[in-house]
Design an enzyme around this catalytic site. Structure first.
Site, short mmCIF file in Angstrom:
data_model
loop_
_atom_site.label_atom_id
_atom_site.label_comp_id
_atom_site.label_asym_id
_atom_site.label_seq_id
_atom_site.Cartn_x
_atom_site.Cartn_y
_atom_site.Cartn_z
CB CYS A 65 20.00 21.82 -20.74
SG CYS A 65 21.06 20.19 -20.21
CB CYS A 92 17.49 15.94 -17.37
SG CYS A 92 17.55 17.30 -16.24
CB CYS A 140 16.81 24.05 -18.76
SG CYS A 140 16.58 23.37 -17.02
#
Length: 181
Positions: free
Chosen positions: A40, A33, A37
């Site tokens: 996450c 990714c 965040c």
């Protein structure tokens, strides 16, 4: 066609219901990714990821499972340069009636959306934390321009949805009784 997809979905629903197979399958084509965040586990893992990151195809397992819905999610699926191929295989080779992708939206371009749609994408889901600059601060990436494109596509085409996460700080705006906490 839409009518054909509905008929196939009804047959699959009955078959899967009685055979114990799933109606919905979520595929994580990557755990990598580009966002960071707090909520996450795939945070900022551009170089890392599981060995399944580079799986060439999911068509065989999807054909076996025979779901009505498949969603490509995971880390950030738009990092996969071959995502269109995976969508096309799910739609054509595995015959999945409804194929979607869930993305953080930061890498979304109009060309990529058109390419995914041409490959057989039925729905694009864009995750949104905040409707303002807090969104980029929360994810530690710039994503609002792509989200604005997502809102525009949702209004034009209707097969783009915006998933909104309600934080604990915002919960009081929606529910003062705490009954859904």
């Amino acid at each position: 066609s839409y009518a054909f997809d509905v008929i196939i979905s009804l047959f699959r629903y009955a078959f899967n219901y009685f055979s114990g197979k799933p109606l919905y399958v979520s595929v994580e084509p990557t755990r990598r990714c580009n966002a960071d965040c707090d909520f996450c586990e795939d945070r900022r893992s551009l170089g890392a990821g599981r060995l399944t990151d580079e799986a060439e195809s999911y068509a065989q397992i999807l054909k076996y499972l025979n779901p009505i819905f498949v969603n490509f999610a995971g880390g950030e699926p738009l990092l996969r340069k071959d995502l269109e191929k995976l969508v096309q295989e799910a739609k054509e080779d595995a015959g999945v009636p409804h194929v979607s992708v869930t993305t953080n939206g930061s890498l979304l371009t109009l060309d990529r959306y058109i390419s995914l749609s041409s490959a057989g994408l039925d729905q694009l889901n864009i995750s949104l934390d905040f409707p303002d600059s807090q969104h980029d601060q929360s994810r530690k990436i710039s994503g609002l321009p792509a989200l604005k494109l997502g809102f525009l596509l949702a209004r034009i085409n209707g097969n783009v949805t915006i998933n909104r996460i309600i934080s604990s700080a915002e919960r009081k705006l929606f529910n003062t009784s705490g009954q859904y906490s």
